[in-house]
Design an enzyme around this catalytic site. Structure first.
Site, PDB file in Angstrom:
ATOM      1  N   LYS A 192      56.315  45.329  24.630  1.00 37.09           N
ATOM      2  CA  LYS A 192      55.768  44.222  24.082  1.00 37.09           C
ATOM      3  C   LYS A 192      54.395  44.122  24.921  1.00 37.09           C
ATOM      4  O   LYS A 192      54.237  43.604  26.053  1.00 37.09           O
ATOM      5  CB  LYS A 192      56.320  42.796  24.497  1.00 37.09           C
ATOM      6  CG  LYS A 192      55.893  41.686  23.580  1.00 37.09           C
ATOM      7  CD  LYS A 192      54.475  41.211  23.674  1.00 37.09           C
ATOM      8  CE  LYS A 192      54.180  40.061  24.419  1.00 37.09           C
ATOM      9  NZ  LYS A 192      52.679  39.664  24.362  1.00 37.09           N
ATOM     10  N   GLY A 245      52.470  41.338  35.142  1.00 35.01           N
ATOM     11  CA  GLY A 245      51.557  40.219  34.794  1.00 35.01           C
ATOM     12  C   GLY A 245      51.696  39.143  35.894  1.00 35.01           C
ATOM     13  O   GLY A 245      51.790  39.571  37.150  1.00 35.01           O
ATOM     14  N   SER A 246      51.354  37.991  35.503  1.00 33.91           N
ATOM     15  CA  SER A 246      51.069  36.948  36.432  1.00 33.91           C
ATOM     16  C   SER A 246      52.438  36.542  37.061  1.00 33.91           C
ATOM     17  O   SER A 246      53.612  36.709  36.525  1.00 33.91           O
ATOM     18  CB  SER A 246      50.518  35.729  35.901  1.00 33.91           C
ATOM     19  OG  SER A 246      51.683  35.108  34.722  1.00 33.91           O
ATOM     20  N   THR A 247      52.458  35.977  38.397  1.00 35.06           N
ATOM     21  CA  THR A 247      53.431  35.558  39.134  1.00 35.06           C
ATOM     22  C   THR A 247      54.106  34.334  38.378  1.00 35.06           C
ATOM     23  O   THR A 247      55.443  34.206  38.145  1.00 35.06           O
ATOM     24  CB  THR A 247      52.848  35.072  40.418  1.00 35.06           C
ATOM     25  OG1 THR A 247      52.576  36.180  41.274  1.00 35.06           O
ATOM     26  CG2 THR A 247      54.124  34.384  41.301  1.00 35.06           C
ATOM     27  N   GLY A 250      56.373  35.789  35.563  1.00 41.82           N
ATOM     28  CA  GLY A 250      57.276  36.789  36.141  1.00 41.82           C
ATOM     29  C   GLY A 250      58.370  35.744  36.741  1.00 41.82           C
ATOM     30  O   GLY A 250      59.691  36.190  36.486  1.00 41.82           O
ATOM     31  N   GLU A 268      56.013  43.269  38.545  1.00 47.14           N
ATOM     32  CA  GLU A 268      54.671  43.564  39.195  1.00 47.14           C
ATOM     33  C   GLU A 268      53.898  42.451  38.918  1.00 47.14           C
ATOM     34  O   GLU A 268      53.350  42.500  37.925  1.00 47.14           O
ATOM     35  CB  GLU A 268      54.214  45.009  38.611  1.00 47.14           C
ATOM     36  CG  GLU A 268      55.182  46.177  38.757  1.00 47.14           C
ATOM     37  CD  GLU A 268      55.257  46.705  40.157  1.00 47.14           C
ATOM     38  OE1 GLU A 268      54.370  46.191  41.036  1.00 47.14           O
ATOM     39  OE2 GLU A 268      55.967  47.631  40.486  1.00 47.14           O
ATOM     40  N   CYS A 302      45.062  43.743  39.715  1.00 45.29           N
ATOM     41  CA  CYS A 302      45.873  42.936  40.293  1.00 45.29           C
ATOM     42  C   CYS A 302      45.536  43.132  41.793  1.00 45.29           C
ATOM     43  O   CYS A 302      45.652  42.399  42.677  1.00 45.29           O
ATOM     44  CB  CYS A 302      47.387  43.464  39.849  1.00 45.29           C
ATOM     45  SG  CYS A 302      47.415  45.203  40.156  1.00 45.29           S
ATOM     46  N   GLU A 402      44.082  33.756  42.662  1.00 41.13           N
ATOM     47  CA  GLU A 402      43.990  35.102  41.863  1.00 41.13           C
ATOM     48  C   GLU A 402      42.781  34.403  40.910  1.00 41.13           C
ATOM     49  O   GLU A 402      43.323  33.802  39.832  1.00 41.13           O
ATOM     50  CB  GLU A 402      45.141  35.433  41.381  1.00 41.13           C
ATOM     51  CG  GLU A 402      44.729  36.934  40.786  1.00 41.13           C
ATOM     52  CD  GLU A 402      46.017  37.580  40.093  1.00 41.13           C
ATOM     53  OE1 GLU A 402      46.797  36.710  39.616  1.00 41.13           O
ATOM     54  OE2 GLU A 402      46.267  38.883  40.492  1.00 41.13           O
TER      55      GLU A 402
HETATM   56  P1  NAP Z   1      50.548  37.139  31.682  1.00 42.12           P
HETATM   57  O1  NAP Z   1      49.859  35.809  31.332  1.00 42.12           O
HETATM   58  O2  NAP Z   1      51.513  36.903  32.892  1.00 42.12           O
HETATM   59  O3  NAP Z   1      51.035  37.837  30.628  1.00 42.12           O
HETATM   60  C1  NAP Z   1      51.541  39.289  30.968  1.00 42.12           C
HETATM   61  C2  NAP Z   1      52.519  39.631  29.862  1.00 42.12           C
HETATM   62  O4  NAP Z   1      53.504  38.381  29.565  1.00 42.12           O
HETATM   63  C3  NAP Z   1      51.732  39.549  28.471  1.00 42.12           C
HETATM   64  O5  NAP Z   1      52.341  40.504  27.589  1.00 42.12           O
HETATM   65  C4  NAP Z   1      52.193  38.021  27.882  1.00 42.12           C
HETATM   66  O6  NAP Z   1      51.972  37.934  26.642  1.00 42.12           O
HETATM   67  C5  NAP Z   1      53.578  38.051  28.415  1.00 42.12           C
HETATM   68  N1  NAP Z   1      53.908  36.623  28.379  1.00 42.12           N
HETATM   69  C6  NAP Z   1      53.316  35.440  28.544  1.00 42.12           C
HETATM   70  N2  NAP Z   1      54.086  34.541  28.481  1.00 42.12           N
HETATM   71  C7  NAP Z   1      55.621  35.000  28.247  1.00 42.12           C
HETATM   72  C8  NAP Z   1      56.668  34.314  28.089  1.00 42.12           C
HETATM   73  N3  NAP Z   1      56.933  33.039  28.370  1.00 42.12           N
HETATM   74  N4  NAP Z   1      57.592  35.275  28.128  1.00 42.12           N
HETATM   75  C9  NAP Z   1      57.681  36.574  28.041  1.00 42.12           C
HETATM   76  N5  NAP Z   1      56.240  37.148  27.944  1.00 42.12           N
HETATM   77  C10 NAP Z   1      55.274  36.297  28.299  1.00 42.12           C
HETATM   78  O7  NAP Z   1      49.334  38.144  32.939  1.00 42.12           O
HETATM   79  P2  NAP Z   1      48.095  38.684  31.989  1.00 42.12           P
HETATM   80  O8  NAP Z   1      47.242  37.553  32.180  1.00 42.12           O
HETATM   81  O9  NAP Z   1      48.171  39.456  30.713  1.00 42.12           O
HETATM   82  O10 NAP Z   1      47.692  39.821  33.262  1.00 42.12           O
HETATM   83  C11 NAP Z   1      47.122  39.482  34.422  1.00 42.12           C
HETATM   84  C12 NAP Z   1      48.238  39.224  35.599  1.00 42.12           C
HETATM   85  O11 NAP Z   1      48.632  40.570  35.695  1.00 42.12           O
HETATM   86  C13 NAP Z   1      47.430  39.047  36.901  1.00 42.12           C
HETATM   87  O12 NAP Z   1      48.080  37.833  37.623  1.00 42.12           O
HETATM   88  C14 NAP Z   1      47.738  40.220  37.601  1.00 42.12           C
HETATM   89  O13 NAP Z   1      47.586  40.200  38.814  1.00 42.12           O
HETATM   90  C15 NAP Z   1      48.893  40.917  37.010  1.00 42.12           C
HETATM   91  N6  NAP Z   1      48.928  42.332  37.113  1.00 42.12           N
HETATM   92  C16 NAP Z   1      49.864  42.979  38.042  1.00 42.12           C
HETATM   93  C17 NAP Z   1      49.890  44.323  38.226  1.00 42.12           C
HETATM   94  C18 NAP Z   1      50.768  44.810  39.310  1.00 42.12           C
HETATM   95  O14 NAP Z   1      51.172  45.988  39.417  1.00 42.12           O
HETATM   96  N7  NAP Z   1      51.403  44.187  40.439  1.00 42.12           N
HETATM   97  C19 NAP Z   1      49.136  44.923  37.560  1.00 42.12           C
HETATM   98  C20 NAP Z   1      48.389  44.475  36.621  1.00 42.12           C
HETATM   99  C21 NAP Z   1      48.384  43.053  36.477  1.00 42.12           C
HETATM  100  P3  NAP Z   1      50.572  37.219  26.061  1.00 42.12           P
HETATM  101  O15 NAP Z   1      49.552  38.186  26.241  1.00 42.12           O
HETATM  102  O16 NAP Z   1      50.920  37.319  24.462  1.00 42.12           O
HETATM  103  O17 NAP Z   1      50.451  36.110  26.429  1.00 42.12           O
END
Ligand code: NAP
Length: 499
Positions: A192, A245-247, A250, A268, A302, A402
């Protein structure tokens, strides 16, 4: 890959592209069960991009059923290792062969410079699939030391169906970090991607199928997190969620796993990584690392070095050099301009959030040294210039949250002890760096920094051979390296007693 990469070349490629936005399930593109779609707005110019299937639980069910059927049949996991390897290496070659197209899909979706998409994202995606493909015929199981009257085989077996949920900042690279080890280990996957960045994932899946992945081994369901990601994470027939994704999300994923079938999770998550510069450091090297470490990918990284901890006596000098590097090297331009080093932010709402965090930071007393303003608004796209705030303290919001934009918070310190305390004073533990000519101090500091990756006198070096991931609220589990395979497998012991 071709070399005639003028703006005109990319404009023509864009004009000629057909965008496929349907789910990829059971080896073919399919519309949503509901028939619903949504339209992605291109961050580079605010115009409509792809039209994507809007998935829901019914589409997730279909994808999981296909993945389960492929796993149960053994069509992939029981294939000869050499054959599986060949398919994954062919997949990597197809990614390279379609590099320009994939780069353009990534740029349409996320607004990063198309040359970066090509030379960084496509390259690392192909390399990742190749790395894990090459491992397939080099993995051995174990025989436990039991004595001569019995034999116990300790087999490393795939988990089954993996749900991979990925973010929008490095879509193709992070997809490869999940798909490579999960599929190499013999699992089936339902991916996804973030709603903002599905085009490259769909194309990757089709290329995998073209390379020879059997139907059902890799499925992609597009849609919103709540409507598609949540049912995937709650699904009773999914064995693991590999999430980046975001904490905040997560934590929800952990909850979904607990509420459903106690599936495993690997997380992650976010970061607020410190780059620490002592007065004895090579300030040119530190300035270059600080600028590129924070501003690359417009700060949407990230492990971006968003906190610059600098020994007070060299703060002004270092900031002047960071400004110089930024103005000379980090060109913010339209993403199809081949000279662009950074491009647009992911979407208008995110740009507004970044700008409002900057404004709130100034109200809180953060002092702007340069940049951090909306630019190129005439393009219709969402651009914020790289910027630095100085004389910050670590309790200010710009230093704690962040931002995911090109904003660097410079925090002065006096002693090594103080620097280490500030560096570790964060909920995150993803990465960090120390710049000093004193190697004793460099190693002492690296040991003290509670982060998954620490760089000495450099930033953001990585290869597939090194694990990547964090401590604390940056998550757990590691992507990349041979160790990534472990989280997609478990041990199974088979005993035999001899007569
Ligand atoms: P996000 O808002 O947490 O979304 C990540 C994924 O989760 C997306 O596919 C999102 O879908 C999905 N999602 C959202 N709500 C959900 C729910 N209730 N249930 C299941 N899945 C859900 O993060 P983002 O804004 O895409 O990415 C930025 C974040 O990723 C930052 O915090 C960054 O630090 C982190 N990141 C971490 C790493 C690492 O390796 N540590 C690498 C890259 C990024 P939708 O987009 O459709 O909402």
């Amino acid at each position: 890959m071709t070399t005639h990469l003028s703006r005109d070349h990319w404009e023509k490629l864009l004009a000629g592209l057909t965008l496929e936005g349907r789910h990829f399930i059971d080896g073919e593109f399919q519309p949503s069960v509901s028939g619903e779609t949504f339209t992605r707005i291109r961050p580079m110019d605010g115009r409509p991009g792809g039209t994507l299937s809007r998935g829901n639980a019914a589409d997730v069910d279909a994808a999981v059923a296909s993945a389960r059927a492929a796993f149960a049949s053994g069509v992939w996991r029981h294939k000869e290792p050499g054959e599986k390897k060949k398919i994954m290496l062919t997949w990597a070659e197809l990614i390279r062969a379609h590099g320009e197209e994939l780069a353009m899909l990534e740029t349409i979706d996320v607004g990063k410079p198309v040359m970066a998409s090509l030379h960084v994202d496509v390259r690392l995606c192909a390399d990742g699939i190749q790395y894990y493909g090459e491992m397939i015929d080099k993995m051995y199981d174990e025989i436990a030391p039991t004595g001569p009257k019995a034999r116990a085989l300790v087999r490393k077996v795939p988990l089954g169906v993996i749900g991979a949920i990925t973010p929008w900042n490095y879509p193709m690279i992070i997809d490869a970090w999940k798909l490579g080890p999960a599929i190499a280990a013999g699992n089936s996957v339902v991916l996804k991607p973030a709603e903002q960045s599905s085009l490259s994932a769909l194309r990757l899946a089709a290329l995998g199928h073209e390379a020879g992945l059997p139907a059902g081994v890799l499925n992609v369901v597009t849609g919103y997190g709540e409507e598609t990601g949540k049912p995937l994470a709650l699904h009773m027939d999914v064995d693991m969620i590999a999430f980046t994704g975001s904490t905040e999300v997560g934590k929800l994923i952990m909850g979904y796993a607990a509420q459903s079938n106690v599936k495993r999770v690997a997380l992650e998550l976010g970061g607020k990584s410190p780059l620490v510069v002592f007065a004895d450091a090579d300030l040119d090297a530190a300035a270059s690392a600080a600028a590129w470490g924070c501003f690359y990918n417009s700060g949407e990284t990230c492990h971006a070095s968003t906190r610059l901890l600098v020994q007070r006596s060299v703060q002004d000098e270092l900031i002047a050099r960071i400004r110089d590097v930024t103005e000379r090297e980090i060109a913010l331009r339209h993403p199809l301009d081949p000279s662009a080093q950074i491009g647009a932010l992911i979407e208008e709402a995110h740009m507004e959030k970044v700008l409002s965090m900057i404004a709130a930071g100034e109200r809180e007393g953060a002092r702007r040294a340069f940049g951090a303003e909306r630019v190129l608004s005439e393009t219709g796209g969402y651009y914020v210039s790289p910027g630095v705030f100085v004389d910050m303290t670590n309790d200010m919001n710009l230093a704690r949250q962040e931002i995911f934009g090109p904003v660097l918070a410079a925090i002065p310190f006096d002693t090594e002890e103080e620097a280490l305390a500030i560096a570790n004073d964060t909920i995150y533990g993803l990465a960090g760096a120390v710049f000093t000519r004193d190697m004793d101090r460099a190693h002492r500091f690296s040991e003290g920094l509670h982060a998954g990756t620490v760089w000495i006198n450099t930033y953001d070096m990585s290869t597939f051979a090194t694990p990547f991931g964090g401590f604390k609220q940056s998550g757990f589990g590691r992507d990349r390296s041979v160790h990534a395979i472990d989280k997609y497998c478990d041990y199974k012991t088979i005993w035999q007693q001899f007569g």
